[in-house]
Design an enzyme around this catalytic site. Structure first.
Site, PDB file in Angstrom:
ATOM      1  N   THR A   7       0.884  -1.235   0.034  1.00 54.49           N
ATOM      2  CA  THR A   7       0.068  -0.044   0.076  1.00 54.49           C
ATOM      3  C   THR A   7       0.921   1.254   0.124  1.00 54.49           C
ATOM      4  O   THR A   7       2.024   1.296   0.480  1.00 54.49           O
ATOM      5  CB  THR A   7      -0.909   0.170   1.245  1.00 54.49           C
ATOM      6  OG1 THR A   7      -1.666   1.305   1.194  1.00 54.49           O
ATOM      7  CG2 THR A   7      -0.002   0.124   2.428  1.00 54.49           C
ATOM      8  N   ALA A  10      -0.690   5.789   3.936  1.00 55.62           N
ATOM      9  CA  ALA A  10      -0.297   5.613   5.309  1.00 55.62           C
ATOM     10  C   ALA A  10      -1.227   5.572   6.562  1.00 55.62           C
ATOM     11  O   ALA A  10      -0.932   4.604   7.403  1.00 55.62           O
ATOM     12  CB  ALA A  10       0.367   6.783   5.704  1.00 55.62           C
ATOM     13  N   ASP A  68      -7.863  -3.916  -0.891  1.00 54.43           N
ATOM     14  CA  ASP A  68      -8.546  -2.890  -2.008  1.00 54.43           C
ATOM     15  C   ASP A  68      -9.829  -2.839  -1.265  1.00 54.43           C
ATOM     16  O   ASP A  68     -10.626  -3.883  -0.715  1.00 54.43           O
ATOM     17  CB  ASP A  68      -8.806  -3.325  -3.380  1.00 54.43           C
ATOM     18  CG  ASP A  68      -8.851  -2.298  -4.336  1.00 54.43           C
ATOM     19  OD1 ASP A  68      -8.281  -1.110  -4.221  1.00 54.43           O
ATOM     20  OD2 ASP A  68      -9.895  -2.446  -4.989  1.00 54.43           O
ATOM     21  N   PHE A 148      -9.782   8.829   7.254  1.00 56.08           N
ATOM     22  CA  PHE A 148      -9.410   9.105   6.065  1.00 56.08           C
ATOM     23  C   PHE A 148     -10.638   8.766   5.178  1.00 56.08           C
ATOM     24  O   PHE A 148     -11.563   8.174   5.441  1.00 56.08           O
ATOM     25  CB  PHE A 148      -8.129   8.860   5.490  1.00 56.08           C
ATOM     26  CG  PHE A 148      -8.143   7.113   5.446  1.00 56.08           C
ATOM     27  CD1 PHE A 148      -8.147   6.233   6.172  1.00 56.08           C
ATOM     28  CD2 PHE A 148      -8.243   6.659   3.901  1.00 56.08           C
ATOM     29  CE1 PHE A 148      -8.371   5.032   6.086  1.00 56.08           C
ATOM     30  CE2 PHE A 148      -8.560   5.399   3.768  1.00 56.08           C
ATOM     31  CZ  PHE A 148      -8.443   4.386   4.611  1.00 56.08           C
ATOM     32  N   TYR A 150     -13.736   8.352   3.234  1.00 51.88           N
ATOM     33  CA  TYR A 150     -15.029   8.515   3.134  1.00 51.88           C
ATOM     34  C   TYR A 150     -15.792   8.583   4.720  1.00 51.88           C
ATOM     35  O   TYR A 150     -16.683   8.694   5.147  1.00 51.88           O
ATOM     36  CB  TYR A 150     -16.084   7.586   2.707  1.00 51.88           C
ATOM     37  CG  TYR A 150     -15.763   7.955   1.105  1.00 51.88           C
ATOM     38  CD1 TYR A 150     -16.574   8.694   0.184  1.00 51.88           C
ATOM     39  CD2 TYR A 150     -14.987   6.955   0.692  1.00 51.88           C
ATOM     40  CE1 TYR A 150     -16.395   8.770  -1.064  1.00 51.88           C
ATOM     41  CE2 TYR A 150     -14.633   6.959  -0.985  1.00 51.88           C
ATOM     42  CZ  TYR A 150     -15.362   7.840  -1.918  1.00 51.88           C
ATOM     43  OH  TYR A 150     -15.105   8.125  -3.089  1.00 51.88           O
ATOM     44  N   ASP A 151     -14.806   8.321   5.730  1.00 49.72           N
ATOM     45  CA  ASP A 151     -14.960   8.310   7.139  1.00 49.72           C
ATOM     46  C   ASP A 151     -15.851   9.287   7.715  1.00 49.72           C
ATOM     47  O   ASP A 151     -16.635   9.039   8.500  1.00 49.72           O
ATOM     48  CB  ASP A 151     -13.519   8.212   7.914  1.00 49.72           C
ATOM     49  CG  ASP A 151     -13.014   6.806   7.736  1.00 49.72           C
ATOM     50  OD1 ASP A 151     -13.552   6.002   7.329  1.00 49.72           O
ATOM     51  OD2 ASP A 151     -11.873   6.717   8.325  1.00 49.72           O
ATOM     52  N   HIS A 176     -14.737  -2.742   8.219  1.00 50.48           N
ATOM     53  CA  HIS A 176     -14.607  -3.592   7.100  1.00 50.48           C
ATOM     54  C   HIS A 176     -12.918  -3.937   7.289  1.00 50.48           C
ATOM     55  O   HIS A 176     -12.657  -5.165   7.114  1.00 50.48           O
ATOM     56  CB  HIS A 176     -14.709  -2.777   5.766  1.00 50.48           C
ATOM     57  CG  HIS A 176     -13.977  -1.490   5.751  1.00 50.48           C
ATOM     58  ND1 HIS A 176     -14.506  -0.350   6.814  1.00 50.48           N
ATOM     59  CD2 HIS A 176     -13.021  -0.666   5.122  1.00 50.48           C
ATOM     60  CE1 HIS A 176     -13.975   0.834   6.374  1.00 50.48           C
ATOM     61  NE2 HIS A 176     -12.866   0.702   5.442  1.00 50.48           N
ATOM     62  N   ARG A 177     -11.980  -3.074   7.342  1.00 48.09           N
ATOM     63  CA  ARG A 177     -10.562  -3.275   7.310  1.00 48.09           C
ATOM     64  C   ARG A 177     -10.284  -4.277   8.490  1.00 48.09           C
ATOM     65  O   ARG A 177      -9.542  -5.267   8.333  1.00 48.09           O
ATOM     66  CB  ARG A 177      -9.769  -2.241   6.912  1.00 48.09           C
ATOM     67  CG  ARG A 177      -8.139  -2.605   7.202  1.00 48.09           C
ATOM     68  CD  ARG A 177      -7.544  -1.407   6.717  1.00 48.09           C
ATOM     69  NE  ARG A 177      -8.053  -0.904   5.262  1.00 48.09           N
ATOM     70  CZ  ARG A 177      -8.703   0.413   4.925  1.00 48.09           C
ATOM     71  NH1 ARG A 177      -9.076   0.903   6.063  1.00 48.09           N
ATOM     72  NH2 ARG A 177      -9.091   0.555   3.663  1.00 48.09           N
TER      73      ARG A 177
HETATM   74  P1  ITT Z   1      -3.638   1.808  -1.863  1.00 50.07           P
HETATM   75  O1  ITT Z   1      -4.028   1.322  -3.195  1.00 50.07           O
HETATM   76  O2  ITT Z   1      -2.153   2.165  -2.234  1.00 50.07           O
HETATM   77  O3  ITT Z   1      -3.555   0.763  -0.694  1.00 50.07           O
HETATM   78  P2  ITT Z   1      -5.874   3.496  -1.761  1.00 50.07           P
HETATM   79  O4  ITT Z   1      -6.075   4.803  -1.172  1.00 50.07           O
HETATM   80  O5  ITT Z   1      -5.842   3.655  -3.371  1.00 50.07           O
HETATM   81  O6  ITT Z   1      -4.455   2.958  -1.066  1.00 50.07           O
HETATM   82  P3  ITT Z   1      -7.901   1.860  -2.132  1.00 50.07           P
HETATM   83  O7  ITT Z   1      -7.976   1.694  -3.545  1.00 50.07           O
HETATM   84  O8  ITT Z   1      -8.176   0.343  -1.504  1.00 50.07           O
HETATM   85  O9  ITT Z   1      -6.734   2.516  -1.287  1.00 50.07           O
HETATM   86  O10 ITT Z   1      -9.102   2.645  -1.543  1.00 50.07           O
HETATM   87  C1  ITT Z   1     -10.208   3.435  -2.464  1.00 50.07           C
HETATM   88  C2  ITT Z   1     -10.507   4.612  -1.703  1.00 50.07           C
HETATM   89  O11 ITT Z   1     -11.573   4.198  -0.870  1.00 50.07           O
HETATM   90  C3  ITT Z   1      -9.525   5.355  -0.815  1.00 50.07           C
HETATM   91  O12 ITT Z   1      -8.953   6.392  -1.651  1.00 50.07           O
HETATM   92  C4  ITT Z   1     -10.618   6.189   0.152  1.00 50.07           C
HETATM   93  O13 ITT Z   1     -11.260   7.155  -0.479  1.00 50.07           O
HETATM   94  C5  ITT Z   1     -11.732   4.795   0.197  1.00 50.07           C
HETATM   95  N1  ITT Z   1     -11.554   4.063   1.541  1.00 50.07           N
HETATM   96  C6  ITT Z   1     -10.788   3.076   1.638  1.00 50.07           C
HETATM   97  N2  ITT Z   1     -10.468   2.690   3.093  1.00 50.07           N
HETATM   98  C7  ITT Z   1     -11.357   3.528   3.628  1.00 50.07           C
HETATM   99  C8  ITT Z   1     -11.735   3.750   4.928  1.00 50.07           C
HETATM  100  O14 ITT Z   1     -11.243   2.813   5.749  1.00 50.07           O
HETATM  101  N3  ITT Z   1     -12.499   4.739   5.441  1.00 50.07           N
HETATM  102  C9  ITT Z   1     -12.880   5.569   4.290  1.00 50.07           C
HETATM  103  N4  ITT Z   1     -12.602   5.495   3.137  1.00 50.07           N
HETATM  104  C10 ITT Z   1     -11.696   4.713   2.723  1.00 50.07           C
END
Ligand code: ITT
Length: 197
Positions: A7, A10, A68, A148, A150-151, A176-177
Protein backbone atom coordinates in the site's frame (compact mmCIF):
# COMPACT_ATOMS: atom_id res chain seq x y z
CA UNK A 1 6.85 -12.22 11.22
CA UNK A 2 7.98 -9.76 8.53
CA UNK A 3 5.63 -9.19 5.61
CA UNK A 4 5.21 -6.57 2.88
CA UNK A 5 1.94 -4.61 2.86
CA UNK A 6 1.45 -3.42 -0.73
CA UNK A 7 0.00 0.00 0.00
CA UNK A 8 0.96 3.64 -0.42
CA UNK A 9 -1.75 4.74 2.00
CA UNK A 10 -0.24 5.67 5.39
CA UNK A 11 -3.67 5.61 7.10
CA UNK A 12 -4.23 2.02 6.06
CA UNK A 13 -0.76 1.07 7.19
CA UNK A 14 -1.31 2.33 10.72
CA UNK A 15 -4.81 0.75 10.96
CA UNK A 16 -3.49 -2.62 9.82
CA UNK A 17 -0.39 -2.48 12.05
CA UNK A 18 -2.63 -1.75 15.06
CA UNK A 19 -4.77 -4.84 14.37
CA UNK A 20 -1.83 -7.15 13.67
CA UNK A 21 0.14 -6.01 16.73
CA UNK A 22 3.85 -6.31 17.53
CA UNK A 23 4.15 -9.88 16.28
CA UNK A 24 4.12 -8.61 12.70
CA UNK A 25 6.55 -6.14 11.13
CA UNK A 26 4.96 -4.50 8.11
CA UNK A 27 7.31 -3.47 5.31
CA UNK A 28 6.18 -0.90 2.74
CA UNK A 29 6.84 -1.01 -1.02
CA UNK A 30 8.97 2.13 -0.59
CA UNK A 31 11.17 0.33 1.94
CA UNK A 32 11.73 -2.31 -0.78
CA UNK A 33 12.78 0.39 -3.27
CA UNK A 34 9.43 0.39 -5.13
CA UNK A 35 8.44 4.03 -5.43
CA UNK A 36 6.08 4.05 -8.42
CA UNK A 37 2.29 3.90 -8.04
CA UNK A 38 1.13 0.29 -7.77
CA UNK A 39 -1.30 -0.44 -10.63
CA UNK A 40 -4.96 -1.16 -9.83
CA UNK A 41 -6.78 -1.42 -13.15
CA UNK A 42 -9.34 -4.15 -12.50
CA UNK A 43 -13.11 -3.83 -12.26
CA UNK A 44 -13.49 -5.66 -8.93
CA UNK A 45 -12.01 -5.23 -5.44
CA UNK A 46 -10.79 -8.83 -5.60
CA UNK A 47 -9.08 -8.15 -8.94
CA UNK A 48 -7.36 -5.00 -7.68
CA UNK A 49 -6.23 -6.52 -4.38
CA UNK A 50 -4.79 -9.40 -6.35
CA UNK A 51 -3.11 -7.13 -8.90
CA UNK A 52 -1.45 -5.02 -6.19
CA UNK A 53 -0.20 -8.02 -4.20
CA UNK A 54 1.10 -9.81 -7.32
CA UNK A 55 2.82 -6.66 -8.56
CA UNK A 56 4.88 -6.46 -5.36
CA UNK A 57 5.43 -10.21 -5.17
CA UNK A 58 6.70 -10.31 -8.78
CA UNK A 59 9.25 -7.59 -8.00
CA UNK A 60 10.45 -8.83 -4.61
CA UNK A 61 9.74 -12.58 -4.52
CA UNK A 62 8.65 -11.98 -0.90
CA UNK A 63 5.43 -12.81 0.93
CA UNK A 64 3.09 -9.87 0.81
CA UNK A 65 -0.52 -8.72 0.95
CA UNK A 66 -2.65 -5.88 -0.42
CA UNK A 67 -6.05 -4.47 0.53
CA UNK A 68 -8.56 -3.00 -1.89
CA UNK A 69 -11.55 -1.23 -0.40
CA UNK A 70 -14.70 0.30 -1.80
CA UNK A 71 -17.71 2.16 -0.46
CA UNK A 72 -20.88 0.63 -1.93
CA UNK A 73 -23.92 2.92 -1.70
CA UNK A 74 -27.32 1.26 -2.22
CA UNK A 75 -29.13 4.25 -3.77
CA UNK A 76 -26.25 4.67 -6.27
CA UNK A 77 -26.35 1.07 -7.45
CA UNK A 78 -23.20 0.17 -5.50
CA UNK A 79 -21.14 3.20 -6.62
CA UNK A 80 -18.49 4.41 -6.05
CA UNK A 81 -17.42 0.81 -5.28
CA UNK A 82 -14.20 -0.17 -6.98
CA UNK A 83 -13.85 3.46 -8.21
CA UNK A 84 -13.90 4.91 -4.67
CA UNK A 85 -10.41 6.47 -4.86
CA UNK A 86 -11.09 8.30 -8.13
CA UNK A 87 -14.79 9.06 -7.73
CA UNK A 88 -14.61 12.83 -8.27
CA UNK A 89 -11.17 13.34 -9.80
CA UNK A 90 -8.20 11.42 -11.13
CA UNK A 91 -6.31 11.77 -7.88
CA UNK A 92 -7.08 10.64 -4.33
CA UNK A 93 -8.96 13.83 -3.46
CA UNK A 94 -10.93 12.84 -0.33
CA UNK A 95 -12.70 16.21 0.04
CA UNK A 96 -13.86 16.25 -3.60
CA UNK A 97 -15.05 12.63 -3.34
CA UNK A 98 -17.07 13.44 -0.24
CA UNK A 99 -18.64 16.51 -1.86
CA UNK A 100 -19.64 14.51 -4.94
CA UNK A 101 -21.10 11.71 -2.82
CA UNK A 102 -23.23 14.20 -0.87
CA UNK A 103 -24.38 15.84 -4.11
CA UNK A 104 -25.35 12.49 -5.67
CA UNK A 105 -27.34 11.56 -2.57
CA UNK A 106 -29.20 14.87 -2.32
CA UNK A 107 -32.94 14.24 -1.86
CA UNK A 108 -32.47 10.47 -1.52
CA UNK A 109 -34.00 8.89 1.57
CA UNK A 110 -32.23 5.55 1.21
CA UNK A 111 -28.82 6.25 2.79
CA UNK A 112 -27.68 2.62 3.22
CA UNK A 113 -24.05 1.92 2.38
CA UNK A 114 -21.32 -0.49 3.20
CA UNK A 115 -17.55 -0.60 3.15
CA UNK A 116 -16.03 -3.75 1.74
CA UNK A 117 -12.35 -4.70 1.98
CA UNK A 118 -10.73 -7.56 0.13
CA UNK A 119 -7.22 -8.64 1.13
CA UNK A 120 -5.06 -10.69 -1.20
CA UNK A 121 -2.24 -12.51 0.57
CA UNK A 122 0.54 -14.08 -1.48
CA UNK A 123 2.26 -16.60 0.72
CA UNK A 124 4.99 -18.81 -0.73
CA UNK A 125 3.64 -17.93 -4.18
CA UNK A 126 0.03 -18.95 -3.43
CA UNK A 127 -2.86 -16.51 -3.16
CA UNK A 128 -5.42 -16.40 -0.33
CA UNK A 129 -8.34 -13.92 -0.17
CA UNK A 130 -10.00 -12.47 2.96
CA UNK A 131 -13.04 -10.18 3.06
CA UNK A 132 -14.41 -7.74 5.62
CA UNK A 133 -17.71 -5.85 5.38
CA UNK A 134 -19.38 -3.22 7.55
CA UNK A 135 -22.94 -2.05 6.93
CA UNK A 136 -24.00 1.49 7.76
CA UNK A 137 -25.35 4.73 6.36
CA UNK A 138 -24.21 8.00 4.78
CA UNK A 139 -25.14 11.16 6.68
CA UNK A 140 -25.79 14.52 5.00
CA UNK A 141 -22.76 16.45 6.33
CA UNK A 142 -19.18 15.66 7.28
CA UNK A 143 -18.53 14.92 10.96
CA UNK A 144 -15.15 14.27 12.60
CA UNK A 145 -11.49 14.53 11.65
CA UNK A 146 -10.06 11.09 12.39
CA UNK A 147 -9.44 8.40 9.75
CA UNK A 148 -9.48 9.21 6.05
CA UNK A 149 -11.50 9.03 2.83
CA UNK A 150 -15.25 8.72 3.34
CA UNK A 151 -14.94 8.26 7.13
CA UNK A 152 -16.56 11.65 7.99
CA UNK A 153 -19.76 10.61 6.15
CA UNK A 154 -20.19 6.99 7.30
CA UNK A 155 -21.94 5.78 10.47
CA UNK A 156 -21.70 2.02 10.99
CA UNK A 157 -24.86 0.18 12.07
CA UNK A 158 -25.25 0.05 15.84
CA UNK A 159 -23.16 3.24 16.30
CA UNK A 160 -24.06 6.93 16.57
CA UNK A 161 -20.79 8.45 15.39
CA UNK A 162 -19.01 8.46 12.06
CA UNK A 163 -15.73 6.58 11.65
CA UNK A 164 -14.06 10.01 11.62
CA UNK A 165 -15.41 10.66 15.15
CA UNK A 166 -13.95 7.39 16.48
CA UNK A 167 -10.49 6.58 17.78
CA UNK A 168 -8.45 4.23 15.56
CA UNK A 169 -9.19 1.40 18.05
CA UNK A 170 -12.96 2.02 17.90
CA UNK A 171 -12.93 2.08 14.10
CA UNK A 172 -10.84 -1.09 13.86
CA UNK A 173 -13.19 -2.93 16.24
CA UNK A 174 -16.09 -2.73 13.76
CA UNK A 175 -14.62 -1.71 10.42
CA UNK A 176 -14.39 -3.58 7.12
CA UNK A 177 -10.57 -3.45 7.27
CA UNK A 178 -10.42 -4.51 10.93
CA UNK A 179 -12.58 -7.53 10.10
CA UNK A 180 -10.59 -8.54 7.04
CA UNK A 181 -7.25 -8.10 8.81
CA UNK A 182 -8.36 -10.18 11.80
CA UNK A 183 -9.16 -13.01 9.36
CA UNK A 184 -5.72 -12.60 7.80
CA UNK A 185 -4.06 -12.63 11.24
CA UNK A 186 -5.97 -15.76 12.31
CA UNK A 187 -4.83 -17.51 9.16
CA UNK A 188 -1.18 -16.53 9.62
CA UNK A 189 -1.27 -17.50 13.31
CA UNK A 190 -2.78 -20.88 12.45
CA UNK A 191 0.11 -21.55 10.08
CA UNK A 192 2.65 -20.50 12.72
CA UNK A 193 0.99 -22.79 15.26
CA UNK A 194 1.04 -25.68 12.75
CA UNK A 195 4.76 -25.25 12.01
CA UNK A 196 5.61 -25.11 15.74
CA UNK A 197 3.94 -28.51 16.36
P1 ITT B 1 -3.55 1.72 -1.80
O1 ITT B 1 -4.15 1.25 -3.08
O2 ITT B 1 -2.16 2.28 -1.96
O3 ITT B 1 -3.60 0.69 -0.70
P2 ITT B 1 -5.78 3.58 -1.79
O4 ITT B 1 -6.06 4.81 -0.98
O5 ITT B 1 -5.75 3.70 -3.29
O6 ITT B 1 -4.42 2.95 -1.23
P3 ITT B 1 -8.05 1.74 -2.02
O7 ITT B 1 -7.92 1.73 -3.49
O8 ITT B 1 -8.23 0.46 -1.29
O9 ITT B 1 -6.79 2.47 -1.34
O10 ITT B 1 -9.24 2.66 -1.52
C1 ITT B 1 -10.05 3.38 -2.37
C2 ITT B 1 -10.61 4.58 -1.68
O11 ITT B 1 -11.65 4.16 -0.79
C3 ITT B 1 -9.65 5.38 -0.81
O12 ITT B 1 -8.93 6.30 -1.58
C4 ITT B 1 -10.60 6.07 0.13
O13 ITT B 1 -11.20 7.18 -0.48
C5 ITT B 1 -11.69 5.00 0.32
N1 ITT B 1 -11.44 4.22 1.52
C6 ITT B 1 -10.74 3.05 1.61
N2 ITT B 1 -10.72 2.62 2.88
C7 ITT B 1 -11.41 3.53 3.62
C8 ITT B 1 -11.74 3.65 4.98
O14 ITT B 1 -11.33 2.76 5.87
N3 ITT B 1 -12.46 4.70 5.36
C9 ITT B 1 -12.88 5.61 4.47
N4 ITT B 1 -12.61 5.60 3.18
C10 ITT B 1 -11.88 4.56 2.74
Amino acid sequence: MKIIFATNNAHKLSEVQAVLGDGFTLVTPRQCGITEEIPEEQETLEGNASQKARYIHDRTGENCFADDTGLEVAALGGAPGVHSARYATDGHDFAANNRLLLRNLEGKSDRRARFRTVISLILNGEEHLFEGVVEGRIIDHEAGHEGFGYDPLFIPDGCERTFAEMSPEEKNAVSHRGRAVRKLAEYLHSLEAATEK
